[in-house]
Every structure is written in C-alpha cells, then in structure tokens.
Design an enzyme around this catalytic site. Structure first.
Site, PDB file in Angstrom:
ATOM      1  N   THR A 122      38.632  36.782  44.378  1.00 26.23           N
ATOM      2  CA  THR A 122      37.392  37.554  44.307  1.00 26.23           C
ATOM      3  C   THR A 122      37.354  38.273  42.973  1.00 26.23           C
ATOM      4  O   THR A 122      38.362  38.841  42.538  1.00 26.23           O
ATOM      5  CB  THR A 122      37.302  38.566  45.463  1.00 26.23           C
ATOM      6  N   LEU A 174      40.950  43.731  45.820  1.00 25.46           N
ATOM      7  CA  LEU A 174      40.136  42.531  45.940  1.00 25.46           C
ATOM      8  C   LEU A 174      41.078  41.357  46.155  1.00 25.46           C
ATOM      9  O   LEU A 174      42.194  41.342  45.639  1.00 25.46           O
ATOM     10  CB  LEU A 174      39.305  42.301  44.673  1.00 25.46           C
ATOM     11  N   ASP A 175      40.631  40.364  46.897  1.00 23.52           N
ATOM     12  CA  ASP A 175      41.439  39.167  47.076  1.00 23.52           C
ATOM     13  C   ASP A 175      41.690  38.496  45.725  1.00 23.52           C
ATOM     14  O   ASP A 175      40.926  38.684  44.772  1.00 23.52           O
ATOM     15  CB  ASP A 175      40.735  38.190  48.013  1.00 23.52           C
ATOM     16  N   LYS A 176      42.736  37.691  45.670  1.00 21.99           N
ATOM     17  CA  LYS A 176      43.128  37.028  44.432  1.00 21.99           C
ATOM     18  C   LYS A 176      41.944  36.349  43.743  1.00 21.99           C
ATOM     19  O   LYS A 176      41.771  36.457  42.518  1.00 21.99           O
ATOM     20  CB  LYS A 176      44.216  35.990  44.742  1.00 21.99           C
ATOM     21  N   ARG A 210      34.334  37.836  54.030  1.00 23.80           N
ATOM     22  CA  ARG A 210      34.615  36.432  54.321  1.00 23.80           C
ATOM     23  C   ARG A 210      34.627  36.182  55.829  1.00 23.80           C
ATOM     24  O   ARG A 210      34.067  35.192  56.314  1.00 23.80           O
ATOM     25  CB  ARG A 210      35.957  36.045  53.686  1.00 23.80           C
TER      26      ARG A 210
END
Length: 326
Positions: free
Chosen positions: A145, A141-143, A240
């Site tokens: 998210t 997961l992105d930082k 996104r």
C-alpha cells in the site's frame, strides 16, 4: 553489549465493551499496538499496570468499563541498524515526520524482513528515533500500500498521536480501485479478526474487533470503480477485508481472492495492465491530524502513486473511446 536508554511510559486507558472477556495482556496488546505483548506482560508482572488501581495477573480477564493505568520504564535497545534508504518526506519538524511510502517498503522488521524496512530508514534519517517505541511509528501501511504515514519524533508526540488514533480523530483517506460496479457510496461496519484457518489473513468474524469503513464513488469504469475510502477505525487489512466482504475486492489483491477481470472487448493495453498489476490498488492520499505540540489542525495530500495513476489513465481512455464509439 548493545546500548540502550530508558523512558517512562505513562498511559491511562478504559476497557471498552467490545473487549469484554479478554485476558488482560491480550486486551492491552490491542489497545497499545505500539508495544509488544511480551513487553506488556513484563509490565503486568512487575506491578506497573493497575486495573481499577489494583495490580493484576497476565491471565486475569477484563469485562469492560475498567480503568487501566500504566507507569513503566521502557528500555529501548538499539537492535535495529540504521540503513540509508531513501524517504519521500512530505513534512518534517522537530515533532513529526510525514512520509509518502512507496510500494514494496515493509514498515516494521519481522522474520521475513529483518531489515530494509521503513524503520531502518527512519533510524538513519533521525537517529534519535531509537529511543522511541518502534522508532516513532504509530500506525502502518501494508507493504504494497502506498501513501501517507505520520511518524512521531518525541515521546510526547508519540503519546499524543496514539491518543488521537484511539479517539478516532486522525483523518485518513484512501483511493481504492475495486472490482465491480458500485453506483453509490456506503458504510461497512463488520468486526475484523484473525482468519480462523488462514493465519496470515484477516477476516470478518463475529468475535473480531469493531471495524468501520466509509466509501464513496469517484469514477466508474467498465467492471471497475474508483472509490474514496475513509477509516473510522484502523484494523489490520481493514479496507481490503471490508471491500472483499461486500464482494468488491481491490484490484491486484490476490491475498483476498481478487483475480484480474479485464472488461470484455477492452483495449489490449488495459487488459495487459490489469493482468500484470503487482499489488493491491490502494493509496493513502490524504492525512489530517492535530499537531501534538501546537494544537493546529494539519492536513497533507499527495499525488496518486505512479503505477496506480497509469492504470487509471488506461481506464479513462477506455471510457472515452467507448463514448466516441457510441
């Protein structure tokens, strides 16, 4: 000298048509994101990667339909230090860890984040993960998210989970608060690759990899919509990028051009919350997979992240106040 152990890595893959024309090392890096490109190049040069049962060179191209077989020794060096970082464990057994990741926690160490990451926390919680590729992390997961991630605790579980991801049988559902009003759900099918001029971003590009996102409307607010989003593929920044592509970027996602747009005449508390929301409004709420050891279907769900939940409550209050005024 840093300690290390070895594991035998075995993989059987088929090159899909969307990767036709790519160099072997680059194609393998896309098919096996859990291994670095440099490591894959070493295996190719050592003859540990066979394409249609023949050794190849790193720069050789593949054209779709080839069978790739890998049998290689993986030396895992203890290069990342364990750190006592709190983990919100949703599930744990000898094969799997399922984690509810908070905002702000980077998954993998990198140049800008050499430690303090989820990987460092995992090595502290389960030191045996040092013997696995990327400490058992099979997706990310992105930082900023939040939500559910699964981590393998054994090499067998790691292989099984990577295969499930490749076969698209891991169920991942998100909550996304987006700008604009959507009246119906839909499907976005648009290839994603590196942005042609801004290398820190991804974009919909003609030569990108296949990417498919499904979404449905859950709640409508003034100028905003709460969506349930499901991934069919798992490209970097996929939700996104796809939401921006259909002109409904995520609230707080300044990387992809979303600026705060408080509804005209809304309560000042809502306006302030939108102006100050510090991250993309994206939460991995549900995760389903086949247990790699038992074969049982498993599913987990976590509550909405507190900051996003608070923002949604302000929107619901705004809707209720509007109904009272009507």
């Amino acid at each position: 000298m840093k300690p290390f152990s070895t594991e035998t890595i075995r993989r059987s893959l088929r090159v899909e048509s969307d990767l036709a024309g790519g160099r072997l090392d680059r194609v393998l890096a896309q098919l096996l994101p859990e291994f670095s490109r440099g490591r894959l190049q070493q295996w190719i040069e050592a003859g540990q990667v066979l394409v249609d049962d023949r050794p190849c060179r790193v720069r050789d191209k593949v054209w779709g339909g080839e069978s790739i077989r890998i049998e290689a020794e993986l030396a895992v060096v203890d290069e990342h230090r364990p750190q006592a970082i709190a983990l919100d464990l949703v599930y744990e057994d000898e094969h799997l860890l399922v984690i509810d990741k908070p905002a702000g926690l980077v998954v993998h160490p990198a140049a800008g984040n050499p430690d303090g990451t989820l990987l460092n926390a995992l090595l502290h919680h389960a030191p045996e993960l040092a013997t696995l590729p990327r400490a058992g992390i099979v997706h990310r997961l992105d930082k900023d998210t939040t939500g559910l991630m699964v981590v393998a605790r054994t090499l067998q579980a790691h292989c099984a989970l990577v295969e499930q991801l490749q076969r698209r049988i891991v169920h991942r559902e998100y909550r996304a608060l987006v700008l604009g009003t959507l009246v119906a759900g839909g499907r976005v099918e648009a290839p994603i690759g590196r942005h042609p001029t801004q290398r820190v971003k991804m974009a919909v590009v003609g030569n990108g990899r296949e990417a498919i996102t499904h979404y449905r409307v859950l709640e409508s607010y003034p100028g905003h919509t709460l969506l349930a989003v499901e991934l069919e593929t798992g490209r970097t920044h996929q939700i996104r990028v796809h939401m921006t592509h259909i002109h409904h970027p995520l609230v707080g996602d300044t990387t992809y051009g979303a600026r705060p747009r408080p509804p005209r005449g809304c309560h000042p508390e809502l306006a302030a919350a939108l102006q100050s929301f510090p991250r993309q409004a994206l939460h991995a709420i549900r995760l389903g997979l086949i247990h790699p050891a038992t074969g049982a279907e498993m599913q987990w769900e976590v509550p909405m992240a507190p900051d996003l939940d608070a923002l949604l409550e302000l929107f619901r209050r705004e809707v209720a106040d509007g109904a009272d005024r009507a």
